[in-house]
Enzyme design. Structure first.
Site, PDB file in Angstrom:
ATOM      1  N   ARG A 240       0.833  -1.058   0.018  1.00 28.15           N
ATOM      2  CA  ARG A 240      -0.056  -0.067  -0.070  1.00 28.15           C
ATOM      3  C   ARG A 240       0.964   1.354  -0.060  1.00 28.15           C
ATOM      4  O   ARG A 240       1.940   1.355   0.683  1.00 28.15           O
ATOM      5  CB  ARG A 240      -0.802   0.024   1.126  1.00 28.15           C
ATOM      6  CG  ARG A 240      -2.094  -0.998   1.124  1.00 28.15           C
ATOM      7  CD  ARG A 240      -3.199  -0.558   0.042  1.00 28.15           C
ATOM      8  NE  ARG A 240      -4.270  -1.628   0.162  1.00 28.15           N
ATOM      9  CZ  ARG A 240      -4.350  -2.696  -0.632  1.00 28.15           C
ATOM     10  NH1 ARG A 240      -3.303  -2.865  -1.369  1.00 28.15           N
ATOM     11  NH2 ARG A 240      -5.546  -3.256  -0.516  1.00 28.15           N
ATOM     12  N   GLU A 269      -3.411   7.454  -4.409  1.00 26.31           N
ATOM     13  CA  GLU A 269      -3.710   7.057  -5.738  1.00 26.31           C
ATOM     14  C   GLU A 269      -5.172   7.153  -6.171  1.00 26.31           C
ATOM     15  O   GLU A 269      -6.097   7.085  -4.773  1.00 26.31           O
ATOM     16  CB  GLU A 269      -3.514   5.402  -6.013  1.00 26.31           C
ATOM     17  CG  GLU A 269      -4.100   4.369  -4.666  1.00 26.31           C
ATOM     18  CD  GLU A 269      -3.450   2.921  -4.948  1.00 26.31           C
ATOM     19  OE1 GLU A 269      -2.203   2.822  -5.033  1.00 26.31           O
ATOM     20  OE2 GLU A 269      -4.366   2.170  -5.212  1.00 26.31           O
ATOM     21  N   HIS A 287      -1.594  -0.078  -9.791  1.00 27.48           N
ATOM     22  CA  HIS A 287      -2.000  -0.941  -8.919  1.00 27.48           C
ATOM     23  C   HIS A 287      -2.448  -2.221  -9.574  1.00 27.48           C
ATOM     24  O   HIS A 287      -3.944  -2.437  -9.413  1.00 27.48           O
ATOM     25  CB  HIS A 287      -3.124  -0.527  -7.888  1.00 27.48           C
ATOM     26  CG  HIS A 287      -3.360  -0.984  -6.623  1.00 27.48           C
ATOM     27  ND1 HIS A 287      -3.667  -0.426  -5.457  1.00 27.48           N
ATOM     28  CD2 HIS A 287      -3.435  -2.277  -6.232  1.00 27.48           C
ATOM     29  CE1 HIS A 287      -3.875  -1.252  -4.446  1.00 27.48           C
ATOM     30  NE2 HIS A 287      -3.653  -2.311  -4.993  1.00 27.48           N
TER      31      HIS A 287
HETATM   32  C1  DGY Z   1      -5.587  -6.478  -2.558  1.00 30.63           C
HETATM   33  O1  DGY Z   1      -6.188  -7.510  -3.101  1.00 30.63           O
HETATM   34  O2  DGY Z   1      -5.459  -6.105  -1.599  1.00 30.63           O
HETATM   35  C2  DGY Z   1      -5.043  -5.617  -3.911  1.00 30.63           C
HETATM   36  O3  DGY Z   1      -4.211  -4.437  -3.737  1.00 30.63           O
HETATM   37  C3  DGY Z   1      -6.214  -5.184  -4.715  1.00 30.63           C
HETATM   38  O4  DGY Z   1      -6.432  -6.200  -5.801  1.00 30.63           O
END
Ligand code: DGY
Length: 337
Positions: A240, A269, A287
């Site tokens: 993240r 983002e 992402h």
């Molecule tokens: C997740 O699954 O946490 C990803 O970052 C989004 O697909």
């Protein structure tokens, strides 16, 4: 006949899979990808018994305050920092996520992003497309090796372990740091050695972040942590954005104190820090680490199964496959609790 439960689907998510909800529920779907305002999420939840949401949709105390019918929120993603789990638990709302089905795909991507970063692949492509390739030159666009290098993995959950397994095939030395140390046999199986947080930064040639985000991890990778990395090192983040102080990262990259970074996630983002956009030694992706077609479909299928079961329908009624707060919800729902 009593009303059928109502379900809100916050984003377009493979209509053929989401269509499974129609058998049990009245479904309100969203037809275009949407960055819903917090008030819009609250308004949608007010009318719903259940919801299928993604990381675009923050669900906190304010969003569920008026949601008296809401009993289940199924997150399509393994990371669930968009959900306020404590608030959901206190309100007796069962939350779920989509672990396991994305592990290998996300580990593939983490490895690919790290390699692209170390070998300057996107920078080289831009250079070529911009017409700079006039003759082959021995010394241009030199990167650093993956094979034989030391990989540092911060966060050794399912995806971190998937990356460690891949690293074995490249003859890498694997170090990791985690909230808790893994059992010896798991370390052996993954060829990975536990080290402290500081040592991980000091020894890694390539450091990759794979840990879950929680507020206490905000800017965990700050100027001090970055200063521990060696100038030839690379940093890859598929976890993240909030884990990294992006301005400190831009300083380190611009000042030659870090060779390169590969970033799939960003603090604000879809906005990207303009300083990162301007640097040549950053590989930027929007992402997409879990984004293979098969895996994204499997994530939606799991979230749909979670929602159906959490709302006491279907063959697994009452037993969603991957709940996040089942015990807390059972306590909150118990009369007199
Ligand atoms: C997740 O699954 O946490 C990803 O970052 C989004 O697909």
């Amino acid at each position: 006949m009593p009303d059928r439960p109502r379900v809100w689907v916050s984003q377009p998510l493979f209509a053929d899979i989401v269509g499974r909800l129609d058998e049990y529920f009245d479904v309100v779907s969203t037809t275009t990808v949407s960055q819903h305002a917090p008030e819009a999420v609250a308004a949608a939840l007010r009318e719903a018994d259940g919801a299928l949401v993604t990381l675009n949709d923050a669900v906190g105390a304010a969003q569920i305050a008026g949601a008296s019918r809401l009993r289940a929120v199924a997150n399509v993603g393994v990371g669930y920092n968009n959900l306020d789990l404590a608030a959901l638990s206190a309100a007796g709302i069962l939350a779920s996520n989509t672990p396991d089905v994305l592990t290998e795909t996300t580990a593939d991507f983490g490895f690919a992003l790290m390699m692209a970063t170390a070998r300057r692949i996107t920078e080289a492509e831009r250079w070529l497309r911009d017409g700079h390739w006039r003759q082959w030159s021995f010394e241009s666009l030199l990167g650093s090796d993956i094979h034989g290098a030391t990989l540092g993995i911060l966060g050794m959950g399912r995806i971190g372990r998937g990356i460690a397994r891949r690293a074995g095939g490249f003859g890498m030395r694997v170090l990791y740091h985690n909230r808790s140390r893994l059992p010896d046999e798991v370390e052996r199986e993954h060829g990975a050695r536990y080290v402290g947080f500081e040592a991980l930064f000091e020894q890694a040639d390539h450091l990759i972040l794979v840990l879950p985000y929680a507020p206490e991890n905000y800017h965990l990778v700050d100027a001090r942590a970055l200063a521990r990395l060696r100038p030839h090192a690379t940093l890859t983040n598929i976890a993240r954005g909030g884990l990294i102080d992006e301005d400190a990262l831009a300083d380190a990259l611009a000042g030659g104190r870090l060779a390169a970074a590969g970033l799939d996630v960003f603090e604000g983002e879809p906005a990207v820090n303009p300083r990162l956009l301007a640097l040549p030694n950053v590989v930027l992706t929007p992402h997409i680490a879990s984004g293979s077609l098969a895996t994204r479909r499997a994530m939606v299928a799991l979230a749909v199964a979670n929602l159906i079961a959490a709302l006491d329908r279907g063959p697994d009624a009452g037993r969603p496959p991957s709940p996040l707060n089942a015990d807390a919800v059972a306590r909150a729902r118990k009369p007199g609790a």
